[in-house]
Design a protein around this motif. Sequence first.
Motif, PDB file in Angstrom:
ATOM      1  N   CYS A   1      -0.229   6.960  -4.102  1.00 18.46           N
ATOM      2  CA  CYS A   1      -0.790   6.570  -5.399  1.00 18.46           C
ATOM      3  C   CYS A   1       0.038   6.970  -6.612  1.00 18.46           C
ATOM      4  O   CYS A   1      -0.117   6.388  -7.678  1.00 18.46           O
ATOM      5  CB  CYS A   1      -2.195   7.150  -5.543  1.00 18.46           C
TER       6      CYS A   1
ATOM      7  N   GLU B   1      -3.879   2.042 -11.328  1.00 24.08           N
ATOM      8  CA  GLU B   1      -5.179   1.763 -10.698  1.00 24.08           C
ATOM      9  C   GLU B   1      -5.266   0.299 -10.275  1.00 24.08           C
ATOM     10  O   GLU B   1      -5.761  -0.017  -9.195  1.00 24.08           O
ATOM     11  CB  GLU B   1      -6.310   2.061 -11.692  1.00 24.08           C
ATOM     12  N   SER B   2      -4.752  -0.563 -11.126  1.00 24.70           N
ATOM     13  CA  SER B   2      -4.872  -1.986 -10.810  1.00 24.70           C
ATOM     14  C   SER B   2      -4.039  -2.342  -9.562  1.00 24.70           C
ATOM     15  O   SER B   2      -4.483  -3.124  -8.710  1.00 24.70           O
ATOM     16  CB  SER B   2      -4.466  -2.772 -12.058  1.00 24.70           C
TER      17      SER B   2
ATOM     18  N   ARG C   1      -5.935  -1.022  -6.587  1.00 23.23           N
ATOM     19  CA  ARG C   1      -7.111  -1.869  -6.338  1.00 23.23           C
ATOM     20  C   ARG C   1      -6.719  -3.108  -5.519  1.00 23.23           C
ATOM     21  O   ARG C   1      -7.407  -3.500  -4.580  1.00 23.23           O
ATOM     22  CB  ARG C   1      -7.731  -2.282  -7.677  1.00 23.23           C
ATOM     23  N   GLN C   2      -5.579  -3.699  -5.873  1.00 29.41           N
ATOM     24  CA  GLN C   2      -5.128  -4.903  -5.138  1.00 29.41           C
ATOM     25  C   GLN C   2      -4.844  -4.578  -3.669  1.00 29.41           C
ATOM     26  O   GLN C   2      -5.178  -5.344  -2.772  1.00 29.41           O
ATOM     27  CB  GLN C   2      -3.836  -5.432  -5.753  1.00 29.41           C
TER      28      GLN C   2
ATOM     29  N   LEU D   1      -6.130  -2.098  -1.916  1.00 25.12           N
ATOM     30  CA  LEU D   1      -7.410  -1.813  -1.238  1.00 25.12           C
ATOM     31  C   LEU D   1      -8.112  -3.112  -0.856  1.00 25.12           C
ATOM     32  O   LEU D   1      -8.647  -3.249   0.257  1.00 25.12           O
ATOM     33  CB  LEU D   1      -8.321  -0.982  -2.147  1.00 25.12           C
ATOM     34  N   GLN D   2      -8.080  -4.071  -1.765  1.00 26.51           N
ATOM     35  CA  GLN D   2      -8.725  -5.355  -1.510  1.00 26.51           C
ATOM     36  C   GLN D   2      -8.071  -6.039  -0.309  1.00 26.51           C
ATOM     37  O   GLN D   2      -8.743  -6.529   0.599  1.00 26.51           O
ATOM     38  CB  GLN D   2      -8.608  -6.227  -2.780  1.00 26.51           C
TER      39      GLN D   2
ATOM     40  N   ASP E   1      -1.947   7.163 -13.667  1.00 27.74           N
ATOM     41  CA  ASP E   1      -3.339   7.018 -13.233  1.00 27.74           C
ATOM     42  C   ASP E   1      -3.785   8.028 -12.164  1.00 27.74           C
ATOM     43  O   ASP E   1      -4.948   8.390 -12.094  1.00 27.74           O
ATOM     44  CB  ASP E   1      -3.585   5.591 -12.711  1.00 27.74           C
TER      45      ASP E   1
ATOM     46  N   PHE F   1     -11.077   7.556  -6.307  1.00 27.43           N
ATOM     47  CA  PHE F   1     -10.984   6.167  -6.766  1.00 27.43           C
ATOM     48  C   PHE F   1     -11.505   5.204  -5.687  1.00 27.43           C
ATOM     49  O   PHE F   1     -12.279   4.283  -5.978  1.00 27.43           O
ATOM     50  CB  PHE F   1      -9.524   5.844  -7.124  1.00 27.43           C
ATOM     51  N   ILE F   2     -11.092   5.433  -4.444  1.00 30.44           N
ATOM     52  CA  ILE F   2     -11.536   4.553  -3.344  1.00 30.44           C
ATOM     53  C   ILE F   2     -13.071   4.572  -3.260  1.00 30.44           C
ATOM     54  O   ILE F   2     -13.722   3.543  -3.114  1.00 30.44           O
ATOM     55  CB  ILE F   2     -10.907   4.988  -1.992  1.00 30.44           C
TER      56      ILE F   2
ATOM     57  N   GLU G   1     -14.706   2.782  -6.268  1.00 33.74           N
ATOM     58  CA  GLU G   1     -14.607   1.319  -6.190  1.00 33.74           C
ATOM     59  C   GLU G   1     -15.587   0.740  -5.160  1.00 33.74           C
ATOM     60  O   GLU G   1     -15.690  -0.472  -5.005  1.00 33.74           O
ATOM     61  CB  GLU G   1     -13.176   0.912  -5.821  1.00 33.74           C
TER      62      GLU G   1
ATOM     63  N   TYR H   1     -15.521   1.026  -1.749  1.00 32.85           N
ATOM     64  CA  TYR H   1     -15.016   0.611  -0.434  1.00 32.85           C
ATOM     65  C   TYR H   1     -15.541   1.533   0.658  1.00 32.85           C
ATOM     66  O   TYR H   1     -15.720   2.729   0.435  1.00 32.85           O
ATOM     67  CB  TYR H   1     -13.485   0.646  -0.420  1.00 32.85           C
TER      68      TYR H   1
END
Length: 287
Positions: A81, A86-87, A90-91, A93-94, A120, A130-131, A134, A136
């Motif tokens: 990380c 963060e963005s 996030r991508q 993780l998605q 971040d 963060f995970i 979000e 998840y």
Amino acid sequence: MKIKDIFNGEKTVFSFEVFPPKRDNSIDTIYKTLDELQDLKPDFISVTYGASGSLMDNSTCEIASAIRNKYGLLSAAHLTCVNSTESEVRQVLQRLSESGVENILALRGDYIPDVAPKEDFKHASDLIEFIKKEGYDFGISGACYPEGHLDSENPVDDIKNLKKKVDAGAEHLISQLFFDNRIFYDFVEKVRIAGIDVPIEAGIMPVVNKKQIERMVSLCGASLPSKFTRMMSKYENNPEAMRDAGIAYAVNQIVDLVSHGVDGIHLYTMNNPYIARRISESVRSLF
Ligand code: FAD
């Protein structure tokens, strides 16, 4: 399935680490490796991410997904990380979630020389938070360091920080490589006293040549017991003997660790199925 659920007290967990092929090698090389590793029936295989600090391409996700969906084995994708926003995280993780990857080894990652880290995330514990935030539902693992992390001022603070990582949501830990089991046993004792009760897998790296070990040691600072350095000096000019001695050393470490009741062994396979096979076949009945 989450990795934490395979630690059910019935058996010692045996898992592997692989890395995505280097830039100029085809992605197919890893599938040849996985074809062979699959036969060894590891409990899960983890896939490294952007090693040496560089940012990720999609191969970690692709390989971790294939381990799950094509090979039918449990997988974990490493994710760092400190060099991402963060963005960007996030991508990733998605993408991991859509690819059916159920487990993440959440890491800070190393700083890239001459490149300012992003702001971040500062620690693996920030990534874990963060995970969770979000929403998840990944199983989350973290790294730990029997000899202390190189950035750490002292072992006590390092263990306090490890507790923060577990409190943030790491359900399972994998250790940095080490060559002296006593260091691992002392570490586990201190970690348990600190109230960390998640399963801890011992990271074992079989040494197959002197250059490889010198590089690893310079990166992670693992100490080398005299029986280990003696072995390296004796066989440094005999690659076959060095490989056999390295395999035997790793097997001895594993036998001792399993006899001491370790939660699991995580074998750094270095994408070398021959070595993974020789070690697995030597210790299979212990698991
Ligand atoms: P952290 O847990 O963040 O710890 C780093 C330092 O910060 C330590 O000194 C710790 O004491 C301190 N610290 C931690 N949390 C806090 C806090 N909340 N407050 C204050 N201080 C804190 N690197 C890659 O690039 N890709 C990989 O795939 C990869 N896989 C790895 C797998 C394993 C099993 C291991 C052991 C390492 C791996 N690494 C990988 C290397 C790892 O990224 C580096 O060791 C990195 O320097 C630290 O990562 P971490 O997640 O342990 O960091």
